[in-house]
Design a protein around this motif. Structure first.
Motif, mmCIF file in Angstrom:
data_model
loop_
_atom_site.group_PDB
_atom_site.id
_atom_site.type_symbol
_atom_site.label_atom_id
_atom_site.label_comp_id
_atom_site.label_asym_id
_atom_site.label_seq_id
_atom_site.Cartn_x
_atom_site.Cartn_y
_atom_site.Cartn_z
ATOM 1 N N UNK A 80 0.838 -1.201 0.000
ATOM 2 C CA UNK A 80 0.000 0.000 0.000
ATOM 3 C C UNK A 80 0.874 1.254 0.000
ATOM 4 N N UNK A 81 0.456 2.260 -0.729
ATOM 5 C CA UNK A 81 1.187 3.525 -0.756
ATOM 6 C C UNK A 81 0.209 4.701 -0.638
ATOM 7 N N UNK A 82 -0.440 5.076 -1.752
ATOM 8 C CA UNK A 82 -1.342 6.226 -1.709
ATOM 9 C C UNK A 82 -2.523 5.983 -0.774
ATOM 10 N N UNK A 83 -2.925 4.731 -0.601
ATOM 11 C CA UNK A 83 -4.032 4.423 0.314
ATOM 12 C C UNK A 83 -3.670 4.772 1.752
ATOM 13 N N UNK A 84 -2.431 4.496 2.151
ATOM 14 C CA UNK A 84 -2.006 4.812 3.517
ATOM 15 C C UNK A 84 -1.915 6.317 3.700
ATOM 16 N N UNK A 85 -1.406 7.017 2.684
ATOM 17 C CA UNK A 85 -1.353 8.485 2.765
ATOM 18 C C UNK A 85 -2.758 9.047 2.935
ATOM 19 N N UNK A 86 -3.687 8.567 2.116
ATOM 20 C CA UNK A 86 -5.071 9.045 2.210
ATOM 21 C C UNK A 86 -5.677 8.709 3.568
ATOM 22 N N UNK A 87 -5.377 7.521 4.083
ATOM 23 C CA UNK A 87 -5.914 7.125 5.388
ATOM 24 C C UNK A 87 -5.397 8.037 6.495
ATOM 25 N N UNK A 88 -4.126 8.431 6.412
ATOM 26 C CA UNK A 88 -3.584 9.330 7.431
ATOM 27 C C UNK A 88 -4.294 10.675 7.421
ATOM 28 N N UNK A 89 -4.757 11.091 6.269
ATOM 29 C CA UNK A 89 -5.508 12.347 6.167
ATOM 30 C C UNK A 89 -6.943 12.167 6.641
ATOM 31 N N UNK A 90 -7.557 11.033 6.301
ATOM 32 C CA UNK A 90 -8.937 10.784 6.718
ATOM 33 C C UNK A 90 -9.057 10.643 8.234
ATOM 34 N N UNK A 91 -8.062 10.058 8.871
ATOM 35 C CA UNK A 91 -8.076 9.952 10.333
ATOM 36 C C UNK A 91 -8.129 11.338 10.960
ATOM 37 N N UNK A 128 4.191 8.962 3.310
ATOM 38 C CA UNK A 128 4.673 9.841 2.236
ATOM 39 C C UNK A 128 6.056 9.416 1.759
ATOM 40 N N UNK A 129 6.967 9.131 2.695
ATOM 41 C CA UNK A 129 8.319 8.716 2.321
ATOM 42 C C UNK A 129 8.297 7.412 1.536
ATOM 43 N N UNK A 130 7.432 6.470 1.934
ATOM 44 C CA UNK A 130 7.327 5.202 1.211
ATOM 45 C C UNK A 130 6.794 5.421 -0.207
ATOM 46 N N UNK A 131 5.821 6.319 -0.344
ATOM 47 C CA UNK A 131 5.282 6.605 -1.677
ATOM 48 C C UNK A 131 6.361 7.199 -2.582
ATOM 49 N N UNK A 132 7.100 8.177 -2.072
ATOM 50 C CA UNK A 132 8.148 8.810 -2.876
ATOM 51 C C UNK A 132 9.248 7.801 -3.221
ATOM 52 N N UNK A 133 9.607 6.949 -2.244
ATOM 53 C CA UNK A 133 10.645 5.941 -2.488
ATOM 54 C C UNK A 133 10.214 4.927 -3.531
ATOM 55 N N UNK A 134 8.921 4.757 -3.724
ATOM 56 C CA UNK A 134 8.409 3.829 -4.730
ATOM 57 C C UNK A 134 8.421 4.460 -6.120
ATOM 58 N N UNK A 135 8.197 5.769 -6.178
ATOM 59 C CA UNK A 135 8.143 6.468 -7.464
ATOM 60 C C UNK A 135 9.537 6.816 -7.975
ATOM 61 N N UNK A 136 10.383 7.306 -7.070
ATOM 62 C CA UNK A 136 11.703 7.810 -7.461
ATOM 63 C C UNK A 136 12.803 6.956 -6.849
ATOM 64 N N UNK A 137 13.982 7.004 -7.452
ATOM 65 C CA UNK A 137 15.089 6.182 -7.004
ATOM 66 C C UNK A 137 16.376 7.018 -6.989
ATOM 67 N N UNK A 138 17.355 6.548 -6.229
ATOM 68 C CA UNK A 138 18.642 7.220 -6.181
ATOM 69 C C UNK A 138 18.529 8.617 -5.604
#
Length: 412
Positions: A80-91, A128-138
């Motif tokens: 999970x990536x964007x779902x966790x980000x969205x959940x943190x906002x919904x909480x 957020x960090x996990x989402x960015x780490x999944x999209x971008x590298x190095x």
């Protein structure tokens, strides 16, 4: 891995999750800036709670919110990536709704609202960090994380400025600000969820799958508890020193806070890119050295007394902010680099636990040391930070090569 010397704005937005996700971050930060700096004021003036009760409820909310981090880490490690980000906002939407529904004098509901706000605030950085780490590298990933922090600080600053202007409206204005914050969180959650980003399962051998342990990073996590004190200095330590010890005008405290925000917004990405010539661990050590030097500078500035003391503290605060920028641009990036793909979420969750704990205890530590004089406050911070930097420098990176070879890819 090649060293990146320049990051184009369009590439930076893409590496950060795309334009829609960038808008979600901006809206979320704007809403947070409207309420979070004034949550204590909301409890005292709108709900008519005492300041100690309000402060304790907020602190408990932050600390109990940290309990959710292991579950967040496991959720991220399932892809999970964007779902966790969205959940943190919904909480946090739920927290704001409870806040608006809390009757005057009801400390229990306020504490519950603070808890949900705390859960969202603690879960968001790791997600957020996990989402960015999944999209971008190095190193592009490092710049993307830095860009997200700059954008967030800009949104927080604008939100706080708008809220300050609106505070003349009294309790009605505070309730309105809370309602707008809830709408902002809801909008940001919808935008983040619409990105539909997950991580593909890591193609790792059996012994390196999801049941494997996350890297322990004991020295790094312990050092981070001390490093993170720098984030609370503009709001707690420096106003305390300027107003109560140097008897300076509160304008100096406001100027230091504004300068800190402006410097972070404008320099976070350029300074992070400038540090690409060094390893991430070396950059984190450099941050510790710069922060230590700034603490010694505050000690020297405090000895000047009334008159030159306040300008000197303001000048040294620029050095401290540079140290904060270097730290923020390297710490999370180092964790994402050390963690294997299957344990990225758990590693980031552990890092957020150390960050949240440091942010929670730093006000108590700072306010306890300050009455004993500048040497007790700044000398202790300088010594602890220097020891932490040494611990980071000497810690060995175990299993990093294996983790990098199995780094997951993104799919949307």
């Amino acid at each position: 891995m090649p060293t990146t010397t320049a990051i184009r704005p369009r590439a930076l937005v893409r590496a950060s999750g795309g334009s829609r996700y960038a808008v979600a971050l901006a809206v979320d930060a704007l809403g947070t800036g409207l309420l979070r700096p004034f949550l204590l004021l909301y409890g005292v003036t709108v709900l008519r709670l005492s300041a100690p009760v309000t402060g304790i409820a907020m602190t408990v909310g932050v600390l109990v919110g940290l309990v959710c981090m292991p579950a967040v880490g496991r959720w991220l490690d399932r892809g999970a990536r964007s779902t966790v980000v969205a959940a943190s906002m919904l909480v946090r939407v739920l927290g704001v709704a409870l806040l608006l529904a809390t009757p005057a004098g009801h400390a229990g509901l306020f504490a519950t609202a603070a808890l949900f706000l705390g859960i969202g605030n603690q879960a968001w950085p790791a997600a957020h960090a996990a989402l960015v780490a999944t999209v971008a590298h190095g190193r592009e990933r490092d710049a993307a994380l830095a860009g997200g922090r700059a954008l967030r600080n800009a949104g927080l600053g604008v939100g706080a400025l708008l809220a300050t202007v609106c505070l003349a409206g009294g309790t009605t204005a505070l309730r309105a600000l809370a309602a707008v914050t809830g709408l902002a969180y809801l909008t940001a959650a919808a935008l983040a969820w619409s990105v539909h980003l997950r991580a593909r399962p890591a193609t790792a051998p059996a012994e390196d799958r999801d049941d494997g342990p996350a890297p322990r990073m004991r020295s790094l996590l312990a050092a981070n508890v001390v490093y993170v004190f720098c984030l609370n200095l503009p709001e707690i330590a420096l106003p305390l020193v300027l107003v109560t010890q140097l008897h300076a005008s509160p304008v100096w405290s406001a100027a230091v806070f504004v300068a800190n925000t402006v410097l972070v917004v404008t320099l976070q990405v350029p300074v992070t890119v400038l540090m690409f010539r060094f390893s991430r661990r070396a950059v984190l050590v450099i941050a510790g050295v710069v922060l230590t030097a700034s603490y010694l500078g505050f000690l020297a500035a405090a000895s000047l007394g009334h008159g030159w003391g306040a300008p000197a503290v303001a000048a040294v605060s620029v050095v401290c902010t540079i140290g904060e920028i270097i730290y923020a641009g390297s710490a999370t990036a180092l964790v994402t680099d050390l963690a294997p793909a299957h344990a990225l979420g758990r590693a980031l969750a552990r890092f957020q636990l150390s960050t949240g704990f440091g942010l929670a205890v730093s006000p108590a530590v700072i306010t306890s040391l300050a009455p004993h004089g500048p040497a007790a406050l700044w000398g202790s911070l300088a010594a602890a930070t220097l020891v932490s930097a040494s611990a980071v420098a000497t810690e060995k990176d175990r299993g990093t090569r294996l983790g990098r070879s199995h780094r997951g890819r993104a799919d949307s």
